[in-house]
Design a protein around this motif. Structure first.
Motif, PDB file in Angstrom:
ATOM      1  N   GLU A  38     -12.016   1.790  -1.252  1.00  0.00           N
ATOM      2  CA  GLU A  38     -12.543   2.568  -2.380  1.00  0.00           C
ATOM      3  C   GLU A  38     -12.181   1.934  -3.723  1.00  0.00           C
ATOM      4  OE1 GLU A  38     -14.369   5.868  -4.337  1.00  0.00           O
ATOM      5  OE2 GLU A  38     -14.293   5.461  -2.183  1.00  0.00           O
ATOM      6  N   GLY A  39     -13.166   1.820  -4.607  1.00  0.00           N
ATOM      7  CA  GLY A  39     -12.896   1.406  -5.979  1.00  0.00           C
ATOM      8  C   GLY A  39     -12.518   2.621  -6.804  1.00  0.00           C
ATOM      9  N   VAL A  40     -11.430   2.541  -7.523  1.00  0.00           N
ATOM     10  CA  VAL A  40     -10.934   3.664  -8.319  1.00  0.00           C
ATOM     11  C   VAL A  40     -11.120   3.337  -9.799  1.00  0.00           C
ATOM     12  CG1 VAL A  40      -8.937   5.094  -8.903  1.00  0.00           C
ATOM     13  CG2 VAL A  40      -9.276   4.323  -6.544  1.00  0.00           C
ATOM     14  N   THR A  41     -11.780   4.233 -10.518  1.00  0.00           N
ATOM     15  CA  THR A  41     -12.067   4.015 -11.933  1.00  0.00           C
ATOM     16  C   THR A  41     -11.084   4.782 -12.805  1.00  0.00           C
ATOM     17  OG1 THR A  41     -14.428   3.705 -11.463  1.00  0.00           O
ATOM     18  CG2 THR A  41     -13.826   4.209 -13.729  1.00  0.00           C
ATOM     19  N   VAL A  42     -10.442   4.084 -13.718  1.00  0.00           N
ATOM     20  CA  VAL A  42      -9.488   4.675 -14.652  1.00  0.00           C
ATOM     21  C   VAL A  42      -9.847   4.205 -16.056  1.00  0.00           C
ATOM     22  CG1 VAL A  42      -7.064   4.930 -15.293  1.00  0.00           C
ATOM     23  CG2 VAL A  42      -7.681   4.635 -12.888  1.00  0.00           C
ATOM     24  N   SER A  43     -10.121   5.148 -16.954  1.00  0.00           N
ATOM     25  CA  SER A  43     -10.443   4.836 -18.353  1.00  0.00           C
ATOM     26  C   SER A  43     -11.563   3.810 -18.464  1.00  0.00           C
ATOM     27  CB  SER A  43      -9.193   4.325 -19.085  1.00  0.00           C
ATOM     28  OG  SER A  43      -8.164   5.297 -19.055  1.00  0.00           O
ATOM     29  N   GLY A  44     -12.574   3.962 -17.604  1.00  0.00           N
ATOM     30  CA  GLY A  44     -13.738   3.100 -17.667  1.00  0.00           C
ATOM     31  C   GLY A  44     -13.626   1.794 -16.909  1.00  0.00           C
ATOM     32  N   THR A  45     -12.455   1.494 -16.366  1.00  0.00           N
ATOM     33  CA  THR A  45     -12.253   0.265 -15.592  1.00  0.00           C
ATOM     34  C   THR A  45     -12.155   0.596 -14.109  1.00  0.00           C
ATOM     35  OG1 THR A  45     -11.076  -0.821 -17.409  1.00  0.00           O
ATOM     36  CG2 THR A  45     -10.759  -1.734 -15.204  1.00  0.00           C
ATOM     37  N   THR A  46     -12.953  -0.086 -13.307  1.00  0.00           N
ATOM     38  CA  THR A  46     -12.925   0.141 -11.861  1.00  0.00           C
ATOM     39  C   THR A  46     -12.089  -0.929 -11.184  1.00  0.00           C
ATOM     40  OG1 THR A  46     -15.088   1.209 -11.865  1.00  0.00           O
ATOM     41  CG2 THR A  46     -14.306   0.343  -9.758  1.00  0.00           C
ATOM     42  N   TYR A  47     -11.173  -0.486 -10.326  1.00  0.00           N
ATOM     43  CA  TYR A  47     -10.290  -1.397  -9.599  1.00  0.00           C
ATOM     44  C   TYR A  47     -10.760  -1.460  -8.143  1.00  0.00           C
ATOM     45  CZ  TYR A  47      -7.448  -0.817 -13.751  1.00  0.00           C
ATOM     46  OH  TYR A  47      -7.012  -0.790 -15.051  1.00  0.00           O
ATOM     47  N   PRO A  48     -11.459  -2.552  -7.751  1.00  0.00           N
ATOM     48  CA  PRO A  48     -11.979  -2.661  -6.386  1.00  0.00           C
ATOM     49  C   PRO A  48     -10.859  -2.616  -5.345  1.00  0.00           C
ATOM     50  CG  PRO A  48     -12.951  -4.331  -7.819  1.00  0.00           C
ATOM     51  CD  PRO A  48     -11.820  -3.727  -8.570  1.00  0.00           C
TER      52      PRO A  48
ATOM     53  N   GLU B 219      -4.629  -0.326  -8.679  1.00  0.00           N
ATOM     54  CA  GLU B 219      -4.784  -1.739  -8.986  1.00  0.00           C
ATOM     55  C   GLU B 219      -5.680  -2.367  -7.934  1.00  0.00           C
ATOM     56  OE1 GLU B 219      -0.367  -2.824 -10.705  1.00  0.00           O
ATOM     57  OE2 GLU B 219      -0.589  -2.373  -8.581  1.00  0.00           O
ATOM     58  N   GLU B 220      -6.337  -3.432  -8.288  1.00  0.00           N
ATOM     59  CA  GLU B 220      -7.207  -4.097  -7.317  1.00  0.00           C
ATOM     60  C   GLU B 220      -6.407  -4.538  -6.097  1.00  0.00           C
ATOM     61  OE1 GLU B 220     -10.559  -7.663  -7.021  1.00  0.00           O
ATOM     62  OE2 GLU B 220      -9.699  -7.092  -8.966  1.00  0.00           O
ATOM     63  N   ASP B 221      -6.972  -4.235  -4.918  1.00  0.00           N
ATOM     64  CA  ASP B 221      -6.408  -4.644  -3.628  1.00  0.00           C
ATOM     65  C   ASP B 221      -5.148  -3.878  -3.228  1.00  0.00           C
ATOM     66  OD1 ASP B 221      -8.347  -6.487  -2.820  1.00  0.00           O
ATOM     67  OD2 ASP B 221      -7.445  -8.094  -3.986  1.00  0.00           O
ATOM     68  N   ASP B 222      -4.851  -2.731  -3.851  1.00  0.00           N
ATOM     69  CA  ASP B 222      -3.736  -1.906  -3.380  1.00  0.00           C
ATOM     70  C   ASP B 222      -3.963  -1.436  -1.952  1.00  0.00           C
ATOM     71  OD1 ASP B 222      -2.222  -2.080  -5.660  1.00  0.00           O
ATOM     72  OD2 ASP B 222      -2.759  -0.097  -6.428  1.00  0.00           O
ATOM     73  N   ARG B 223      -5.217  -1.047  -1.640  1.00  0.00           N
ATOM     74  CA  ARG B 223      -5.620  -0.577  -0.301  1.00  0.00           C
ATOM     75  C   ARG B 223      -4.861   0.673   0.118  1.00  0.00           C
ATOM     76  NH1 ARG B 223      -5.939  -6.865   1.635  1.00  0.00           N
ATOM     77  NH2 ARG B 223      -7.479  -7.425   0.098  1.00  0.00           N
ATOM     78  N   PHE B 224      -4.697   1.587  -0.818  1.00  0.00           N
ATOM     79  CA  PHE B 224      -4.121   2.901  -0.562  1.00  0.00           C
ATOM     80  C   PHE B 224      -4.989   3.597   0.489  1.00  0.00           C
ATOM     81  CE2 PHE B 224      -3.707   7.449  -1.679  1.00  0.00           C
ATOM     82  CZ  PHE B 224      -2.323   7.591  -1.801  1.00  0.00           C
ATOM     83  N   GLY B 225      -4.377   4.027   1.595  1.00  0.00           N
ATOM     84  CA  GLY B 225      -5.117   4.613   2.703  1.00  0.00           C
ATOM     85  C   GLY B 225      -5.311   3.680   3.877  1.00  0.00           C
ATOM     86  N   TYR B 226      -4.719   2.487   3.803  1.00  0.00           N
ATOM     87  CA  TYR B 226      -4.827   1.513   4.899  1.00  0.00           C
ATOM     88  C   TYR B 226      -4.146   2.038   6.161  1.00  0.00           C
ATOM     89  CZ  TYR B 226      -4.456  -3.062   7.232  1.00  0.00           C
ATOM     90  OH  TYR B 226      -4.545  -4.105   8.118  1.00  0.00           O
ATOM     91  N   SER B 227      -3.037   2.753   5.994  1.00  0.00           N
ATOM     92  CA  SER B 227      -2.314   3.336   7.128  1.00  0.00           C
ATOM     93  C   SER B 227      -1.953   4.778   6.807  1.00  0.00           C
ATOM     94  CB  SER B 227      -1.053   2.525   7.448  1.00  0.00           C
ATOM     95  OG  SER B 227      -0.209   2.427   6.309  1.00  0.00           O
ATOM     96  N   LEU B 228      -1.855   5.607   7.857  1.00  0.00           N
ATOM     97  CA  LEU B 228      -1.560   7.031   7.696  1.00  0.00           C
ATOM     98  C   LEU B 228      -0.603   7.488   8.784  1.00  0.00           C
ATOM     99  CD1 LEU B 228      -5.202   8.377   7.127  1.00  0.00           C
ATOM    100  CD2 LEU B 228      -3.450   8.101   5.364  1.00  0.00           C
ATOM    101  N   ALA B 229       0.213   8.473   8.455  1.00  0.00           N
ATOM    102  CA  ALA B 229       1.082   9.118   9.438  1.00  0.00           C
ATOM    103  C   ALA B 229       1.284  10.553   8.980  1.00  0.00           C
ATOM    104  CB  ALA B 229       2.429   8.389   9.549  1.00  0.00           C
ATOM    105  N   GLY B 230       1.675  11.445   9.898  1.00  0.00           N
ATOM    106  CA  GLY B 230       1.853  12.833   9.480  1.00  0.00           C
ATOM    107  C   GLY B 230       2.495  13.704  10.542  1.00  0.00           C
ATOM    108  N   THR B 231       3.016  14.831  10.091  1.00  0.00           N
ATOM    109  CA  THR B 231       3.533  15.891  10.962  1.00  0.00           C
ATOM    110  C   THR B 231       2.959  17.209  10.448  1.00  0.00           C
ATOM    111  OG1 THR B 231       5.497  16.385   9.620  1.00  0.00           O
ATOM    112  CG2 THR B 231       5.684  14.592  11.233  1.00  0.00           C
TER     113      THR B 231
END
Length: 516
Positions: A189-199, A227-239
């Motif tokens: 997902e690209g995230v847009t902050v203050s008009g700038t999109t971070y692929p 930030e570009e290439d953070d890839r937040f959501g690449y892995s998940l875990a939970g209880t």
């Protein structure tokens, strides 16, 4: 690859994610992953690289019913599925089980992150999709109610976009209050902050009961910034009380792809799960230091932890994998940290790192790779991917430069895209297409092979292991990621003077180094 259309329509009637609790008499609730509700746990085996109806790497899953009651094979060719198997979809890349509709039978969620989605006459490549296959007293699969969702259909406040990889990771269950929850990783997902999109900054889609929302590092209280290439959501875990999100591409200071993990409580506050803390290798008490390419958070696992003076699992144990961690003189040996997390967000290190299982001597390289007699075969596959990537890079660039002079360098491509002199997406008469994104450009050949490069601050047109693996998938080279072996192949080319490694895990042609 044909596009997925009309995902939201279930084949046998739509069941809402959080429909009223109405336990059927023929289903016995209380057993994890019990798709026929007989009180006996069932087993799911995913094969995202499977060929289905001739479509390579379309993917499938098999459900083995406990008690010897049979095996169900589920794919996009299953009767009632609102889609069809297509090459490279990767159905089964991720999966999770929970009782979505409260009938006592577990339901299966399957991620298909490389699904193409049709929107407004366009084919959104690798936008991704998920499918919810509902369990029944007679089993699961053909005859089940099946729902399919692209990102915007799951959460109307989000958008379905190419290369988002919606469904790359999944986690589901029931919260301590008894509400069903589902977390969906969208690392592209690209995230847009203050008009700038971070692929590729990444986000997650979160559902609990009737609550649905997207969360990213731009959400209130969440650690880090997009930030570009953070890839937040690449892995998940939970209880039932907590969940965690890995972002292995997170830059810590100047250390790219050092990685990080965010931990949340399922307790809703201001309409969203409560952020508790963020962790990386520079966090107090975490072993080692944040370094480029460590990939902290590439894999994560979580389990409840009940203290001796408690009657319930108030805390949680979180294991965090870092496959790129150097151990002594061993490059990319890998490591793991296990931390105890408390409801307040306080954490304590339980176990430190130890050398992982990635290290072996492949031809005397002293670098990580596959163990055993299969090492040479795997390395040959990796070498083939590496050579094909470089050949495709040159061939696609040559085709584009004949019609778009800006493609003489990536810097002029990006400058043209910013000024409007070059369209941000286009196609040559030879069938080669391109898409400009952030600080890079993706080129796709008529055969579907995708070559993606980024412009680094030193002027190098570079690629990393993520892009090499994406190229391999696009041309059907491998069914499983072979990052460690690709790293060896790339560094062997560095030693031979073909490539240059301007920063850890990023490579460009050595001739660019001489020019710069």
């Amino acid at each position: 690859m044909a596009a997925l259309v009309g995902l939201f329509l279930a084949a046998t009637g739509v069941v809402a994610l959080a429909s009223p609790q109405a336990v059927a008499a023929t289903c016995t609730a209380g057993t994890t992953s019990d798709f026929n509700g007989d009180g006996v746990g069932d087993t799911v085996i995913a094969d995202p690289g499977a060929t289905v109806n001739g479509a390579k790497k379309a993917g499938l899953v098999r459900v083995i019913l406990g008690g010897g009651k049979g095996v169900s094979e589920i794919s996009q060719a299953t009767s009632g599925m609102p889609a069809m198997p297509e090459a490279g979809d990767g159905f089964g890349t991720s999966y999770a089980a929970y009782d979505a509709d409260g009938d006592g039978c577990s339901d299966l969620v399957v991620g298909t992150p490389y699904e193409d989605v049709a929107k407004d006459g366009k084919n959104l490549v690798d936008a991704g999709a998920i499918y919810i296959i509902h369990g029944t007293p007679t089993g699961i699969g053909a005859g089940s109610t099946i729902e399919g969702y692209a990102q915007a259909e799951f959460n109307p406040t989000s958008a379905t976009e190419a290369y988002d990889w919606f469904g790359y990771a999944l986690k589901a269950g029931t919260t301590a209050s008894g509400a069903p929850y589902l977390v969906i990783g969208v690392p592209g997902e690209g995230v847009t902050v203050s008009g700038t999109t971070y692929p590729h900054a990444g986000c997650i889609e979160y559902a609990q009961g009737t609550t649905k929302l997207a969360l990213s590092q731009d959400s209130a209280g969440v650690s880090g910034v997009p930030e570009e290439d953070d890839r937040f959501g690449y892995s998940l875990a939970g209880t039932n009380r907590y969940f965690a999100v890995g972002s292995p591409g997170e830059a810590i200071g100047d250390e790219a792809f050092a990685g990080g993990v965010a931990v949340f409580s399922h307790t809703l506050s201001n309409g969203m799960p409560t952020p508790l803390l963020g962790l990386d290798q520079n966090s107090t008490g975490i072993p080692g230091v944040a370094e480029s390419g460590d990939g902290f958070g590439t894999s994560i696992s979580m389990t409840g932890n009940r203290l001796s003076d408690q009657t319930y699992n108030s805390d949680v144990l979180l294991a965090i994998g870092m496959p790129g961690e150097d151990v002594g003189t061993l490059a990319d040996a890998g490591g793991v940290a296990v931390v105890r997390v408390q409801p307040s967000g306080a954490y304590t290190l339980v176990a430190g790192r130890r050398p992982g299982d990635l290290v072996c001597d492949r031809g005397g390289s002293g670098l990580p790779g596959t163990k055993g007699p299969e090492a040479r075969a795997v390395s040959e596959v990796a070498d083939g991917v590496m050579n094909a990537f470089l050949e495709s890079l040159g061939r696609l660039r040559s085709s584009l430069v004949r019609e778009f002079p800006e493609f003489s360098s990536l810097a002029t491509v990006l400058a043209g895209g910013r000024s409007g002199e070059l369209a941000r997406a286009g196609r040559t008469s030879e069938g080669v297409s391109y898409t400009v994104h952030g600080r890079g450009c993706r080129m796709t050949g008529p055969d579907g092979a995708e070559v993606d490069t980024d412009l680094l601050p030193d002027g190098c047109e570079a690629f990393d292991l993520w892009r090499l693996e994406a190229f391999a998938r696009s041309r059907g080279s491998v069914s499983e990621p072979i990052g460690a072996d690709l790293l060896i192949s790339a560094r062997e080319l560095v030693n031979r003077g073909v490539l240059h490694e301007p920063r850890d895990g990023w490579f460009c042609l050595a001739e660019q180094r001489r020019v710069s």
